[in-house]
Design an enzyme around this catalytic site. Structure first.
Site, PDB file in Angstrom:
ATOM      1  N   HIS A 269      -0.587   7.875  -3.319  1.00  0.00           N
ATOM      2  CA  HIS A 269      -0.182   8.359  -4.762  1.00  0.00           C
ATOM      3  C   HIS A 269      -1.072   8.132  -5.961  1.00  0.00           C
ATOM      4  CE1 HIS A 269       2.358   4.863  -5.619  1.00  0.00           C
ATOM      5  NE2 HIS A 269       1.917   5.227  -6.667  1.00  0.00           N
TER       6      HIS A 269
ATOM      7  N   ASP B 136       2.024   6.453   2.368  1.00  0.00           N
ATOM      8  CA  ASP B 136       1.570   6.317   1.091  1.00  0.00           C
ATOM      9  C   ASP B 136       0.429   5.105   1.045  1.00  0.00           C
ATOM     10  OD1 ASP B 136       1.467   6.443  -1.457  1.00  0.00           O
ATOM     11  OD2 ASP B 136       3.236   5.531  -2.165  1.00  0.00           O
TER      12      ASP B 136
ATOM     13  N   SER C 283       1.092   0.138  -8.675  1.00  0.00           N
ATOM     14  CA  SER C 283       1.094   0.805  -7.565  1.00  0.00           C
ATOM     15  C   SER C 283      -0.547   0.392  -6.682  1.00  0.00           C
ATOM     16  CB  SER C 283       1.027   2.135  -7.674  1.00  0.00           C
ATOM     17  OG  SER C 283       2.340   2.251  -8.007  1.00  0.00           O
TER      18      SER C 283
END
Length: 233
Positions: A67, A98, A176
């Site tokens: 992402h 992911d 992230s």
């Protein structure tokens, strides 16, 4: 005797600094320009700029979240202690779990860096340290916590359920793709948090990461098998 004790303390402090700097040099800040398609009004597609984190692994590759680089049109990376940005591109991506692997065109980017290795699946209450570049500053951020849960959970990016690890270390936008480190090795890749909740974050565990890396050894990504059976509760 006191002098000897001071020497041991000083050596311990020096070792800790060297260890921390070694990890820091393997952490990458990722800058992306993305254009999310608008299928109803294609002419209204908007361009967004965002940042994320990643870690250098074997083979001159950068491991991060899918992402972080989704719909990217241009991407640059910057390593710890260097002000220069290097152009990068996605080599492999797994939207279901992911994860993504990036490659950098200029191989001098990897000079003076050490690829991180992978640990196994941690135990409950094991200590982990999260490295990355979250919002609120430009320098690298380090936060510590423990493993709270290990169970199947929903990956927000794909909506599918896979094994995940819950940790209580502080995780914010920008973290992230960064690694959670245990005993000097990657214990997982930080991927998401629960909005509005405190100290509830999730990471992709090493068994999932290794499955992804093994899958792409033949030059293509096949994904995780599914039975195609759905139930209603």
């Amino acid at each position: 005797m006191r002098n000897i004790l001071k020497i041991f303390i000083l050596l311990g402090m020096i070792s800790s600094i060297i260890y921390a700097n070694g990890i820091n040099r393997s952490i990458v800040k990722i800058y992306t320009v993305s254009k999310k398609p608008n299928y109803l009004e294609p002419w209204n597609s908007t361009v967004q700029r965002s940042t994320g984190s990643g870690s250098i692994i074997a083979g001159n590759r950068i491991l991060t979240n899918a992402h972080v680089v989704a719909n990217e049109t241009f991407m640059e990376v910057k390593k710890y202690g260097d002000t220069k940005r290097y152009q990068a591109e996605v080599e492999f991506v797994s939207h279901d779990v992911d994860l993504a692997l990036l490659k950098v065109k200029d191989k001098t980017f990897f000079k003076d860096t050490t690829p991180l290795e992978f640990d196994g699946l941690p135990n409950i209450q094991d200590k982990v340290t999260v490295y990355g570049y979250p919002m609120g500053g430009n320098t690298i951020s380090v936060s510590t916590g423990i493993v709270s849960r290990i169970e199947h959970n929903r990956y927000v990016h794909s909506g599918q359920h896979f094994l995940s690890i819950q940790i209580d270390a502080a995780i914010n936008p920008g973290n992230s793709g960064g690694p959670a480190i245990s005993d000097g090795k990657i214990a997982g890749v930080v991927m998401q948090q629960i909005p509005g909740a405190q100290n509830i974050g999730y990471m992709v565990p090493v068994p999932i990461i290794k499955h992804f890396l093994k899958d792409i050894e033949d030059g293509k990504y096949d994904g995780f098998p599914q039975l195609g059976i759905y139930t209603e509760l």
